[in-house]
Design a protein around this motif. Structure first.
Motif, PDB file in Angstrom:
ATOM      1  N   SER B  47      10.144  -6.376  -2.967  1.00  0.00           N
ATOM      2  CA  SER B  47       9.506  -7.152  -3.998  1.00  0.00           C
ATOM      3  C   SER B  47      10.576  -8.413  -3.989  1.00  0.00           C
ATOM      4  O   SER B  47      10.263  -9.612  -4.193  1.00  0.00           O
ATOM      5  N   ASP B 169       2.106  -8.595  -2.690  1.00  0.00           N
ATOM      6  CA  ASP B 169       3.240  -7.548  -3.030  1.00  0.00           C
ATOM      7  C   ASP B 169       2.189  -6.174  -3.166  1.00  0.00           C
ATOM      8  O   ASP B 169       1.786  -6.090  -4.334  1.00  0.00           O
ATOM      9  N   GLU B 170       2.105  -5.231  -2.464  1.00  0.00           N
ATOM     10  CA  GLU B 170       1.328  -4.082  -2.275  1.00  0.00           C
ATOM     11  C   GLU B 170      -0.017  -4.411  -3.057  1.00  0.00           C
ATOM     12  O   GLU B 170      -0.360  -3.997  -3.994  1.00  0.00           O
TER      13      GLU B 170
HETATM   14 MG   LIG Z   1       8.050  -3.630  -5.542  1.00  0.00          MG
END
Ligand SMILES: [Mg+2]
Ligand SMILES: Nc1ncnc2c1ncn2[C@@H]1O[C@H](COP(=O)(O)OP(=O)(O)O)[C@@H](O)[C@H]1O
Lengths: 420, 224
Positions: B47, B169-170
């Protein structure tokens, strides 16, 4: 383009928490309304007192002030010797005449002054009013009644008889309403006056006036100038005072200074003569501003709090907006707009409420017995400049209160929030 | 194929609570149209790296070039403009503005960019939602949508300004497997059909394998 997005975001934020927005707005509304009410009322009181004061005080009053100079004694001349101290205990004042010397020349000179609209020479003396066994202390002004009328609009203040009656009778008197009721006299009745030097004369009541100030209406009367000169045993150019009305009474201080220099007589402008009224006007003005500013500061804190709460609950939104490319100044704009909208709406409704309240007050009968002040309703002034001032104050307050929270919002680090 | 993103020797440190280096000497290139999966254990710095690439975080050493622009060292305001124009971002927690409708959320970055008129933007936003099979929910408040629906709206929003790069991000981290599959398929389409470059952080190995290339972070270092 980006301005209109920012505005629509601001609007949505405001609408999504209507209750809070309205509470914040009401703070400003109340502050501004009180400001409008207070300033309209206080200025009304000031105006009323000034009007009353001016109906009894000339713009400029020229008179011969009692000077009691005890620094000089003839004894000093007699014992003129450098080795001798001369001490005179308890000297008595000299015989002094309080009249203005050479009044014709001064009056003629004043008539040439373009700033002056009316000049009234007068001779004033203390008297006892006798009516039957009643004997009252007071004073009479000997005047040319038409000149005096130009100064004070006496015609409007007559409650019986008229000022013109004085011109057509050789022994007429215009008597104050309070005095008339104390003496229990009416038109046509005779009153006897006794002067300090012991002379006595009978006058016939030809008019009764009310100025609106008890301390005048209870003691004062007008008669023809020549009657007073006769009473005091003086000749026809004996006068003690000259009262002057100016076109613009704001120039009184300056003009009175000039007269003092020119004629050598004491010369008071209306502000000096009524310094206690002027001082209380000032105090009322200060009070108005102190109370209004306090209310606005409280309203400002309300907005500050609500903006802080809003921003705290909108941290995520701010981070998202920033991630999508909204710059700091956009965020600042979004939140400053919100407080500006609150402030502007608050100020506008405040003006309306303030107007409604002042109007209501101006219709409330004044609860006083009419002998003291001649006032039917609470005195209220409606003036556009107060309203302009109110909206300016309101908007400024909210700008200032909203600025710090908005600035903080614009500086939020989006990464810290998006990480969760 | 031309290069769209390049990093040179990126190092990043955190000082709170204890000083430690989260990223060490990260250097890589990404070509236009690539679908990159960024993988690694939790806490490996994925991240953090993505926030650097997206220009949201400017506190690092080294250099980042995006579409030929050196973004390192630009002012906050010019970075905001740059992001608006060149980068689309999708978060794990499908962050939408809750008081606005799905359509309004999608329109917002375009309104900010100001390249098109409002009604054109509305059309384009609607078109984007249609491609995500979300046209029936366009007028609904975003807070009234399900997680999978919200994530699709967020992807539409990320694409509205036609960015060259999409960073995520995910994006499937909070979704059930059916919705995750939908999102993955959308990503593959975006890459194949529209030729967008995608950098996606994921810890799902099956999804990672569907990417062109996998970048793996281990304790803040890039494994080749
Ligand atoms: Mg993360
Ligand atoms: N703001 C921060 N301050 C200090 N340490 C942080 C901060 N953000 C993340 N970290 C640490 O940096 C490391 C990498 O975090 P992150 O990039 O979120 O990992 P990943 O996304 O790969 O799970 C973790 O050890 C995390 O605890």
């Amino acid at each position: 383009m980006s301005l209109s997005v920012n505005l629509s975001i601001a609007r949505t934020h405001l609408l999504s928490r209507k209750k809070q927005s309205i509470v914040a707005m009401l703070g400003v509304t109340f502050g501004i309304a009180m400001f409008i009410l207070m300033i309209s009322f206080m200025k009304g009181v000031n105006q009323f007192l000034e009007d009353i004061m001016l109906s009894a005080t000339p713009d400029i009053h020229i008179y011969n002030d009692v000077k009691t100079d005890y620094s000089y004694s003839i004894a000093g001349d007699y014992f003129r010797d450098s080795n001798t101290w001369t001490i005179v205990r308890h000297p008595k004042p000299k015989q002094i005449n309080l009249n203005i010397k050479n009044p014709e020349a001064i009056l003629a000179d004043l008539k040439k002054d373009p700033l002056i609209t009316a000049i009234s020479p007068l001779l004033s003396t203390q008297v006892f009013y006798n009516y039957g066994p009643v004997q009252l202390n007071g004073y009479i002004d000997g005047v040319h009644i038409n000149e005096e009328d130009r100064l004070y609009s006496l015609k409007d203040k007559m409650i019986a008889g008229s000022t013109q009656n004085l011109l057509t009778s050789s022994d007429g008197i215009l008597i104050g309403s309070g005095l008339a009721s104390k003496l229990n006299v009416a038109l046509g009745d005779l009153v006897t006056l006794t002067t300090p030097i012991g002379t006595t004369m009978q006058f016939r009541v030809v008019g009764i006036f009310t100025i609106g100030i008890a301390t005048i209406d209870n003691v004062k009367s007008y008669v023809n100038l020549s009657n007073v000169q006769q009473l005091l045993g003086q000749n026809s150019n004996y006068i003690t005072d000259i009262n002057i009305k100016l076109k613009d009474n704001e120039k009184a201080t300056m003009e009175s200074g000039n007269y003092l220099k020119k004629y050598g007589y004491k010369s008071d402008d209306w502000q000096t003569a009524n310094s206690s009224v002027m001082a209380s006007n000032l105090i009322r003005d200060v009070l108005t501003y102190v109370v209004s500013i306090t209310l606005l500061v409280v309203a400002g804190f309300g907005i500050y709090n609500i903006m802080n709460m809003t921003i705290a609950s909108k941290m995520k939104d701010i981070a998202i907006l920033k991630a999508q490319g909204f710059a700091r100044k956009d965020i600042l704009q979004i939140f400053l707009t919100q407080s500006l909208i609150i402030g502007t709406m608050g100020a506008l409704t405040g003006l309306l409420l303030g107007f409604a309240l002042s109007y209501a007050l101006s219709r409330v009968p004044f609860p006083a017995n009419n002998s003291f002040v001649s006032l039917k309703y609470f005195p209220v002034i409606f003036r556009a400049s107060y309203y302009a001032f109110g909206i300016f104050f309101g908007v400024m307050t909210t700008l200032v209160a909203g600025f710090m929270p908005s600035l903080r919002a614009s500086r939020i680090d989006p990464v810290a929030i998006l990480r969760g | 194929m031309s290069e769209i993103l390049r990093t040179e020797n990126i190092n990043k440190f955190f000082y709170e609570p204890d000083p430690f280096q989260v990223l060490t000497n990260i250097t890589f290139r990404i070509q236009q149209g690539e679908f990159i999966a960024l993988v690694g254990k939790s806490g490996s710095g994925k991240s953090t790296l993505l926030y650097l690439l997206s220009t949201l975080d400017t506190d690092y050493e080294g250099k980042i070039f995006i579409e030929g622009h050196a973004v390192t060292g630009l002012s906050q305001d010019s970075l905001a403009k740059f992001r608006n124009d060149h980068i689309g971002f999708v978060f794990q927690f499908h962050f939408l503005l809750p008081e606005f409708s799905a359509l309004e959320n999608v329109m917002m970055p375009a309104l900010k960019l100001g390249k098109y008129k409002r009604n054109e933007i509305e059309e384009r936003a609607f078109e984007q939602l249609k491609q995500m099979q979300m046209q029936d929910h366009a007028r609904k408040l975003s807070s009234k949508l399900s997680g999978g629906q919200q994530q699709r709206v967020a992807i539409a929003r990320a694409l509205i300004n036609e960015p060259a790069i999409l960073m995520a991000d995910e994006p499937t981290g909070n979704l059930d497997s059916a919705n995750s599959e939908i999102v993955m398929e959308i990503f593959e389409d975006i890459c194949k059909i529209k030729g967008k470059t995608i950098i996606m952080v994921t810890h799902d190995n099956d999804f990672a394998k569907r990417a062109f290339r996998i970048l793996e972070l281990v304790d803040g270092k890039l494994m080749i």
